[in-house]
Design an enzyme around this catalytic site. Structure first.
Site, PDB file in Angstrom:
ATOM      1  N   GLU A 122     -13.876  -0.758   6.920  1.00  0.00           N
ATOM      2  CA  GLU A 122     -13.485  -1.339   8.211  1.00  0.00           C
ATOM      3  C   GLU A 122     -12.577  -0.356   8.936  1.00  0.00           C
ATOM      4  OE1 GLU A 122     -11.449  -4.043   5.654  1.00  0.00           O
ATOM      5  OE2 GLU A 122      -9.684  -4.043   6.962  1.00  0.00           O
ATOM      6  N   LYS A 124      -9.513   1.507  10.612  1.00  0.00           N
ATOM      7  CA  LYS A 124      -8.067   1.510  10.401  1.00  0.00           C
ATOM      8  C   LYS A 124      -7.431   1.437  11.785  1.00  0.00           C
ATOM      9  CE  LYS A 124      -4.386   3.942   8.004  1.00  0.00           C
ATOM     10  NZ  LYS A 124      -3.402   4.034   9.072  1.00  0.00           N
ATOM     11  N   ASP A 126      -4.785   1.511  14.669  1.00  0.00           N
ATOM     12  CA  ASP A 126      -3.561   2.283  14.868  1.00  0.00           C
ATOM     13  C   ASP A 126      -2.533   1.431  15.617  1.00  0.00           C
ATOM     14  OD1 ASP A 126      -1.809   4.336  14.816  1.00  0.00           O
ATOM     15  OD2 ASP A 126      -2.848   5.593  16.265  1.00  0.00           O
ATOM     16  N   TYR A 232      -6.463  -8.434   8.203  1.00  0.00           N
ATOM     17  CA  TYR A 232      -7.291  -7.693   7.247  1.00  0.00           C
ATOM     18  C   TYR A 232      -6.800  -7.810   5.810  1.00  0.00           C
ATOM     19  CZ  TYR A 232      -3.653  -4.239   8.364  1.00  0.00           C
ATOM     20  OH  TYR A 232      -2.460  -3.622   8.590  1.00  0.00           O
ATOM     21  N   LYS A 320      -9.177   9.197   6.921  1.00  0.00           N
ATOM     22  CA  LYS A 320      -8.685   9.483   8.275  1.00  0.00           C
ATOM     23  C   LYS A 320      -9.707  10.302   9.076  1.00  0.00           C
ATOM     24  CE  LYS A 320      -4.756   8.597   9.143  1.00  0.00           C
ATOM     25  NZ  LYS A 320      -3.402   8.838   8.698  1.00  0.00           N
ATOM     26  N   CYS A 425      20.864  33.765   6.963  1.00  0.00           N
ATOM     27  CA  CYS A 425      20.849  32.383   7.459  1.00  0.00           C
ATOM     28  C   CYS A 425      21.318  32.374   8.909  1.00  0.00           C
ATOM     29  CB  CYS A 425      21.768  31.521   6.605  1.00  0.00           C
ATOM     30  SG  CYS A 425      22.015  29.881   7.302  1.00  0.00           S
ATOM     31  N   CYS A 428      24.927  30.229   8.839  1.00  0.00           N
ATOM     32  CA  CYS A 428      26.186  30.646   8.201  1.00  0.00           C
ATOM     33  C   CYS A 428      26.206  32.137   7.906  1.00  0.00           C
ATOM     34  CB  CYS A 428      26.438  29.846   6.927  1.00  0.00           C
ATOM     35  SG  CYS A 428      25.338  30.271   5.576  1.00  0.00           S
ATOM     36  N   CYS A 443      18.597  29.972   2.455  1.00  0.00           N
ATOM     37  CA  CYS A 443      19.983  30.382   2.654  1.00  0.00           C
ATOM     38  C   CYS A 443      20.698  30.260   1.320  1.00  0.00           C
ATOM     39  CB  CYS A 443      20.627  29.467   3.690  1.00  0.00           C
ATOM     40  SG  CYS A 443      22.414  29.471   3.626  1.00  0.00           S
ATOM     41  N   CYS A 449      27.308  26.382   3.722  1.00  0.00           N
ATOM     42  CA  CYS A 449      26.458  26.467   4.917  1.00  0.00           C
ATOM     43  C   CYS A 449      26.508  25.145   5.680  1.00  0.00           C
ATOM     44  CB  CYS A 449      25.025  26.803   4.527  1.00  0.00           C
ATOM     45  SG  CYS A 449      23.906  26.781   5.938  1.00  0.00           S
TER      46      CYS A 449
HETATM   47  S1  IVH Z   1      -5.041  -2.624   4.228  1.00  0.00           S
HETATM   48  C1  IVH Z   1      -2.547  -3.105   0.464  1.00  0.00           C
HETATM   49  N1  IVH Z   1      -6.583  -2.409   6.312  1.00  0.00           N
HETATM   50  O1  IVH Z   1      -2.542   1.195   7.692  1.00  0.00           O
HETATM   51  C2  IVH Z   1      -3.191  -2.484   1.624  1.00  0.00           C
HETATM   52  N2  IVH Z   1      -4.406  -1.481   6.449  1.00  0.00           N
HETATM   53  O2  IVH Z   1      -1.637   3.551   6.305  1.00  0.00           O
HETATM   54  C3  IVH Z   1      -2.843  -3.127   2.895  1.00  0.00           C
HETATM   55  N3  IVH Z   1      -3.864  -0.518   8.627  1.00  0.00           N
HETATM   56  O3  IVH Z   1       0.343  -0.270   6.379  1.00  0.00           O
HETATM   57  C4  IVH Z   1      -3.335  -2.398   4.055  1.00  0.00           C
HETATM   58  N4  IVH Z   1      -5.787  -0.958   9.586  1.00  0.00           N
HETATM   59  O4  IVH Z   1      -0.482  -1.059   8.690  1.00  0.00           O
HETATM   60  C5  IVH Z   1      -5.386  -2.128   5.792  1.00  0.00           C
HETATM   61  N5  IVH Z   1      -8.026  -2.349   8.112  1.00  0.00           N
HETATM   62  C6  IVH Z   1      -6.857  -2.072   7.585  1.00  0.00           C
HETATM   63  C7  IVH Z   1      -5.853  -1.405   8.319  1.00  0.00           C
HETATM   64  C8  IVH Z   1      -4.637  -1.131   7.711  1.00  0.00           C
HETATM   65  C9  IVH Z   1      -4.578  -0.433   9.753  1.00  0.00           C
HETATM   66  C10 IVH Z   1      -2.513   0.024   8.454  1.00  0.00           C
HETATM   67  C11 IVH Z   1      -1.515  -0.877   7.770  1.00  0.00           C
HETATM   68  C12 IVH Z   1      -1.018  -0.075   6.599  1.00  0.00           C
HETATM   69  C13 IVH Z   1      -1.316   1.320   7.040  1.00  0.00           C
HETATM   70  C14 IVH Z   1      -1.419   2.265   5.873  1.00  0.00           C
END
Ligand code: IVH
Length: 704
Positions: A122, A124, A126, A232, A320, A425, A428, A443, A449
């Site tokens: 799924e 991720k 942001d 999620y 990512k 450095c 210092c 340093c 320092c």
């Molecule tokens: S699962 C135990 N699913 O990504 C795992 N996280 O980099 C719980 N996030 O802290 C997270 N989309 O804030 C999960 N589909 C998704 C997500 C997701 C965004 C975020 C979440 C997490 C962070 C980790």
């Protein structure tokens, strides 16, 4: 009816201002600390107006704690804190298909599985994560992630998000729903237009906008900034939602939450990669920011077996997207000195937008990185060095610090010279030396320092470490240089109040930028900080190679300061204490050496000892289940385990509150010996330690 302000006497004015301060203070607390507001906004405004009017007529009666001095009427305490019943974890990252294949392989090896595993995939999102607790179907509170264990109480703010139901039908008695708060592109654009039209500064990107909107003490601001929420995951539960991840997400959807429509079940790493490509191709038209794809083991029973490392689950990973790139000009190179003395070159850039964020600095790591050739002669960027004035390509992957991906040699000024790295450095003036095998020049000034001193203190007070409100990087710089109330060592933070009290002439409250209230607040925050968790303390010491995760694993292993300190002081290459230290999962040799060296260094150890005297260190609560036959015991595994991988056995033991050591010693309570057990079993026998076989271990691990 109250008297007209013009008709008040001075005595009456004083009395009324006292009453108003109380009433307004009370209304602020009721409103901001998320109990239900006790008075209407109109009544609140009327109180504030009357207060201001009386103060205008009787300036001599104005109180030192006047409500009109409290900016935005925010209470000084900020948000309330909420301890998460189940920690909110983060995710391990994968950057390429190899990492994903490896993730699948590691999981199957942990589980001893040969057949294929099903995963969900799924987007991720942001944004920022939120945990919402419902009891009997009613929303009880909502909390941000915070440090994973304790977050901020944003219940009132979460109440302004239409995607978050206030009540649930047919939900488990206790249900903590977790997910991401985010702002859609369109809403972000409209908000920024509005801010710009009002002469305010536009927000950098939807993530910042979402974070800013959620973390508002004034809920009216949250309400005016449209936020959304995808569910999620979950935290505490009184009853399972479903047997699988996909089923649980389906159930959350049925309960009224928005779940991401691009969530799919995949049967192999290839399936995951195909769905990744699919999601990536839609990224630009989704209407909200995503920065990767999250993969999760579908069977919840397997998730439970896989469990957690200190801050991330073994059963999930975030794949990512490739970093975004942009070209810009390198204006200059400055060399900063870090807390361990490392000379870190930083590129000052002509500001450029990379992935929605304006970047004007990039790390250049060390002198080899600038020269384009590593210490073993390998080429970096194909061997292109970096010179001032060059056109450089910058990349940024999520929260990662921007770096230089490439240099455009066709645009290089023929007069440009290779960068000369300083040999002393810059702060210092001590010689900056490079140890054999190290790419970093350091340093040699150590404690003399100032740059190192300031950086150590900044680290000490940073988030994840002592995190003292009112004592951030800026204040640390101020007090480091200060002659009246200097802070040059961590211990001095905790003597500040007493030193200020003992100084009859120059009180902090009378100095620029400070007043009675802010000083009281600072000293109160320092007082609170004396109560520190062991993991945060270890991290705060700023020992080279030991980050937040190391702090957590060391704290969990040694449980309290006395045991930790004794363990480190006793450790010497080859002895039992050293074996114990290096057997901790997540502790490598380099980390252990650095830790032991810090405690052996008389000056460093003196600074640590001075600090410890000011603290009340909270031991670690075992993250164990309620009762277990092995809680608190030290176990050693030896020989072959046939029914459970060694990794799973170790993880299970730790989940049950036991410690796992790599070698048998007088501290061992139980040896689990599989076929082929050799010297460890003999040693255990000699020491009279109880020895059990794998079947008995399985019975213990199952809690029977
Ligand atoms: S699962 C135990 N699913 O990504 C795992 N996280 O980099 C719980 N996030 O802290 C997270 N989309 O804030 C999960 N589909 C998704 C997500 C997701 C965004 C975020 C979440 C997490 C962070 C980790």
């Amino acid at each position: 009816m109250s008297k007209r302000v013009e008709d008040l006497t001075l005595a009456e004015a004083k009395a009324e201002l006292g009453g108003l301060a109380q009433q307004i203070g009370r209304a602020n607390r009721a409103y901001h600390q998320q109990d239900s507001p006790e008075i209407t906004d109109a009544d609140y405004d009327a109180l504030k107006r009357r207060n201001t009017a009386i103060e205008a007529r009787f300036p001599q009666a104005k109180r030192s704690d006047s409500p009109s001095d409290q900016v935005g009427a925010a209470p000084s305490e900020g948000f309330g804190k909420i301890a998460h019943q189940v920690p909110m974890l983060s995710l391990e990252n994968a950057f390429d298909p190899e990492d994903v294949i490896d993730f699948d392989r590691r999981i199957r090896s942990f589980l001893g599985h040969t057949e294929a595993l099903a995963f969900t995939a799924e987007p991720k999102i942001d944004g920022l994560s939120l945990s919402i607790r419902y009891e009997h179907g009613t929303l009880i509170y909502a909390a941000t992630r915070g440090d994973g264990d304790t977050g901020e109480d944003v219940t009132a703010n979460a109440g302004c998000i239409p995607d978050i139901p206030q009540t649930l039908l047919d939900a488990p008695e206790v249900l903590e729903v977790r997910g991401e708060v985010y702002m859609a592109h369109e809403d972000f654009r409209v908000l920024n237009d509005r801010l710009t039209a009002a002469g305010e500064k536009p927000l950098a990107n939807p993530r910042n906008a979402a974070a800013g909107a959620l973390r508002q003490l004034d809920v009216a601001v949250t309400r005016s900034r449209p936020l959304r929420f995808f569910a999620y995951a979950w935290g505490a539960l009184s009853q399972e939602l479903a047997p699988t991840q996909l089923g649980a997400i389906e159930r959350l959807r049925a309960l009224g939450f928005k779940t991401n429509p691009l969530t799919r079940l995949c049967q192999s790493p290839d399936g995951l990669l195909a769905h990744y490509a699919q999601i990536e191709s839609q990224r630009a038209v989704l209407g909200y920011d995503i920065d990767g794809v999250v993969y999760k083991v579908n069977e919840l029973a397997l998730q439970a077996r896989l469990g957690y490392r200190s801050t991330t689950p073994r059963w999930a990973i975030a794949h990512k997207f490739a970093a975004e790139l942009a070209w810009t000009r390198l204006e200059s190179i400055v060399v900063q000195v870090g807390r361990t003395g490392a000379l870190s070159p930083v590129a000052r850039l002509s500001p450029v937008t990379v992935g929605g964020v304006v970047v004007s600095n990039a790390t250049l790591h060390n002198e080899d990185y600038i020269a384009g050739r590593s210490r073993n002669g390998e080429l970096i960027r194909g061997g292109k060095d970096i010179r001032i004035g060059d056109w450089v390509q910058i990349y940024r992957a999520g929260d990662v610090i921007p770096k230089v991906a490439d240099v455009d040699l066709t645009k290089r000024d023929p007069a440009a010279q290779p960068f000369t790295f300083p040999q002393i450095c810059p702060d210092c003036g001590s010689p900056a030396e490079r140890q054999a095998g190290d790419s970093v020049r350091r340093c040699s000034g150590g404690l003399i320092c100032p740059a190192q001193g300031v950086e150590r203190l900044k680290h000490f007070v940073s988030r994840g470490a002592f995190d003292i409100e009112g004592l951030g990087a800026k204040q640390v710089e101020f007090f480091y240089a200060d002659e009246v109330l200097p802070i040059r060592t961590p211990a001095q933070i905790f003597t500040m109040h007493a030193r200020d009290a003992a100084n009859p002439l120059q009180k902090l409250k009378n100095r620029d930028g400070y007043g009675e209230a802010s000083v009281a607040k600072l000293f109160a925050a320092i007082e609170t900080a004396r109560q520190v968790r062991l993991d945060k303390l270890i991290f705060a010491l700023g020992i080279r190679h030991l980050g937040e995760t190391a702090g957590a694993v060391l704290a969990r292993h040694y449980m309290d300061w006395t045991a930790f300190e004794a363990g480190v002081l006793a450790a010497e290459s080859g002895n039992a204490a050293w074996a114990e230290l290096t057997s901790i999962e997540g502790m490598g040799n380099v980390m252990a050496q650095s830790l032991v060296a810090a405690f052996r260094n008389p000056a460093e150890y003196a600074a640590i000892a001075a600090l410890i005297g000011h603290l009340q260190i909270q031991p670690v609560k075992p993250r164990a289940v309620a009762s277990s036959a092995v809680a608190g015991l030290t176990l050693v595994f030896t020989g072959t385990l046939e029914k459970m991988s060694r990794a799973e056995a170790k993880a299970r033991a730790e989940m049950l509150g036991a410690k796992v050591a790599g070698s048998v010693s007088a501290k061992t309570d139980l040896l689990i010996a599989g076929p082929g057990a050799g010297s460890k079993a003999k040693e255990a026998e000699k020491l009279g330690i109880r020895i059990i076989d794998e079947d008995e271990w399985l019975r213990l691990a199952a809690g029977t």
